[in-house]
Motif scaffolding. Structure first.
Motif, PDB file in Angstrom:
ATOM      1  N   CYS A  52      -7.044  -3.721   7.158  1.00 45.98           N
ATOM      2  CA  CYS A  52      -6.797  -5.155   6.950  1.00 45.98           C
ATOM      3  C   CYS A  52      -7.314  -5.955   8.140  1.00 45.98           C
ATOM      4  O   CYS A  52      -7.897  -7.030   7.960  1.00 45.98           O
ATOM      5  CB  CYS A  52      -5.301  -5.421   6.766  1.00 45.98           C
ATOM      6  N   GLY A 107      -3.457  -7.433   0.980  1.00 47.70           N
ATOM      7  CA  GLY A 107      -3.260  -6.360   1.947  1.00 47.70           C
ATOM      8  C   GLY A 107      -2.063  -6.629   2.831  1.00 47.70           C
ATOM      9  O   GLY A 107      -1.521  -7.744   2.851  1.00 47.70           O
ATOM     10  N   CYS A 108      -1.658  -5.589   3.576  1.00 49.41           N
ATOM     11  CA  CYS A 108      -0.491  -5.724   4.454  1.00 49.41           C
ATOM     12  C   CYS A 108      -0.766  -6.689   5.599  1.00 49.41           C
ATOM     13  O   CYS A 108       0.139  -7.317   6.132  1.00 49.41           O
ATOM     14  CB  CYS A 108      -0.070  -4.353   4.984  1.00 49.41           C
ATOM     15  N   GLY A 109      -2.044  -6.800   5.994  1.00 44.12           N
ATOM     16  CA  GLY A 109      -2.404  -7.730   7.059  1.00 44.12           C
ATOM     17  C   GLY A 109      -2.306  -7.141   8.455  1.00 44.12           C
ATOM     18  O   GLY A 109      -2.724  -7.778   9.417  1.00 44.12           O
ATOM     19  N   CYS A 138      -2.590  -3.287   9.096  1.00 45.39           N
ATOM     20  CA  CYS A 138      -3.228  -1.973   9.292  1.00 45.39           C
ATOM     21  C   CYS A 138      -4.670  -2.171   9.774  1.00 45.39           C
ATOM     22  O   CYS A 138      -5.221  -3.267   9.669  1.00 45.39           O
ATOM     23  CB  CYS A 138      -3.179  -1.156   7.994  1.00 45.39           C
ATOM     24  N   CYS A 175      -6.795  -2.135   2.096  1.00 47.47           N
ATOM     25  CA  CYS A 175      -5.589  -1.862   2.895  1.00 47.47           C
ATOM     26  C   CYS A 175      -5.160  -0.394   2.819  1.00 47.47           C
ATOM     27  O   CYS A 175      -4.994   0.159   1.746  1.00 47.47           O
ATOM     28  CB  CYS A 175      -4.457  -2.758   2.405  1.00 47.47           C
ATOM     29  N   TYR A 176      -4.966   0.207   3.998  1.00 48.28           N
ATOM     30  CA  TYR A 176      -4.519   1.594   4.073  1.00 48.28           C
ATOM     31  C   TYR A 176      -3.119   1.779   3.494  1.00 48.28           C
ATOM     32  O   TYR A 176      -2.750   2.870   3.053  1.00 48.28           O
ATOM     33  CB  TYR A 176      -4.492   2.070   5.532  1.00 48.28           C
ATOM     34  N   ASN A 177      -2.321   0.716   3.538  1.00 54.74           N
ATOM     35  CA  ASN A 177      -0.942   0.833   3.061  1.00 54.74           C
ATOM     36  C   ASN A 177      -0.793   0.538   1.569  1.00 54.74           C
ATOM     37  O   ASN A 177       0.320   0.564   1.040  1.00 54.74           O
ATOM     38  CB  ASN A 177      -0.022  -0.090   3.869  1.00 54.74           C
TER      39      ASN A 177
HETATM   40 ZN    ZN Z   1      -3.308  -3.190   5.332  1.00 52.76          ZN
END
Ligand code: ZN
Length: 231
Positions: free
Chosen positions: A218, A211-213, A215, A197-199
């Protein structure tokens, strides 16, 4: 330069962990390399030692897995302004590339990997770049890596071989490759311990991992998982 030694560019994500497993199933001695370039979150760097500890428990990989190297590339964060190194929203740019693109990142990474491998007597360099199911980063392309191999070998008077096991497979087949290498145990390890996840979100848990789901990283991971379990 030893033919049975490999250096894997290892970020703690799904792709580089799968590449590390691939290397451990092929080479007698495998070292890992990570980069700290001022990522806007530290999660990747935090998960690396946990993934390495888990991989050591599979087959004879504990005896093959050698030193883990971490290089400080803070200079990359100083010269590039991107969503990976600064706290700005992830968006598509006019040039068709997402603003998570860090120009020249993989070129720098491969150069430092070869510099380290040269000193360590390692012939094989392994990276998880892929141009099949990706964000369009031009430095992930096969031609870029082939050109890097030529440039590094000319510039260092050496015979490195750059391996890109994921180049021509999609994210679903990346999960399948993990399963083929070490069964469901490796799939579970990658699902639970690796981070894409990038976030930097490790609070939301999904069937494909944390993960944020939302980005792009994700989204790729989730879509790949869905296609993997559907087959
Ligand atoms: Zn993410």
């Amino acid at each position: 330069m030893s033919d049975d030694k490999a250096l894997v560019l290892f970020s703690g994500g799904q792709d580089s962990t799968t590449c590390l497993a691939w290397a451990l199933s092929r080479f007698a001695h495998v070292e890992t390399l990570g980069f700290d370039y001022g990522q806007r979150h530290r999660i990747e760097l935090d998960v690396r030692p946990r993934v390495l500890a888990q991989l050591r428990k599979i087959d004879d990989w504990g005896s093959k897995l050698g030193d883990d190297h971490m290089l400080d590339l803070a200079v990359l964060g100083q010269v590039s302004q991107t969503a990976l190194t600064q706290n700005v929203a992830i968006a598509m740019q006019e040039n068709g590339l997402p603003n998570t693109f860090v120009p020249g990142r993989n070129i720098l990474f491969m150069t430092f990997a070869a510099t380290l491998a040269y000193r360590r007597g390692i012939k094989h360099l392994i990276t998880g770049v892929c141009e099949t199911d990706y964000s369009g980063y031009p430095d992930c392309r096969d031609d870029t890596m082939k050109a890097m191999q030529v440039a590094l070998n000319l510039g260092m008077e050496s015979r490195f071989v750059i391996h890109t096991p994921l180049m021509w497979i999609d994210k679903a087949n990346t999960w399948k490759l993990a399963e083929a290498l070490a069964g469901r145990a490796l799939v579970e390890l990658i699902r639970e311990e690796t981070h894409s996840c990038y976030n930097g979100d490790r609070t939301h848990h999904h069937e494909w991992g944390y993960g944020c789901g939302t980005c792009p990283a994700c989204a790729l991971r989730a879509q790949g998982w869905q296609r993997y379990i559907a087959t």
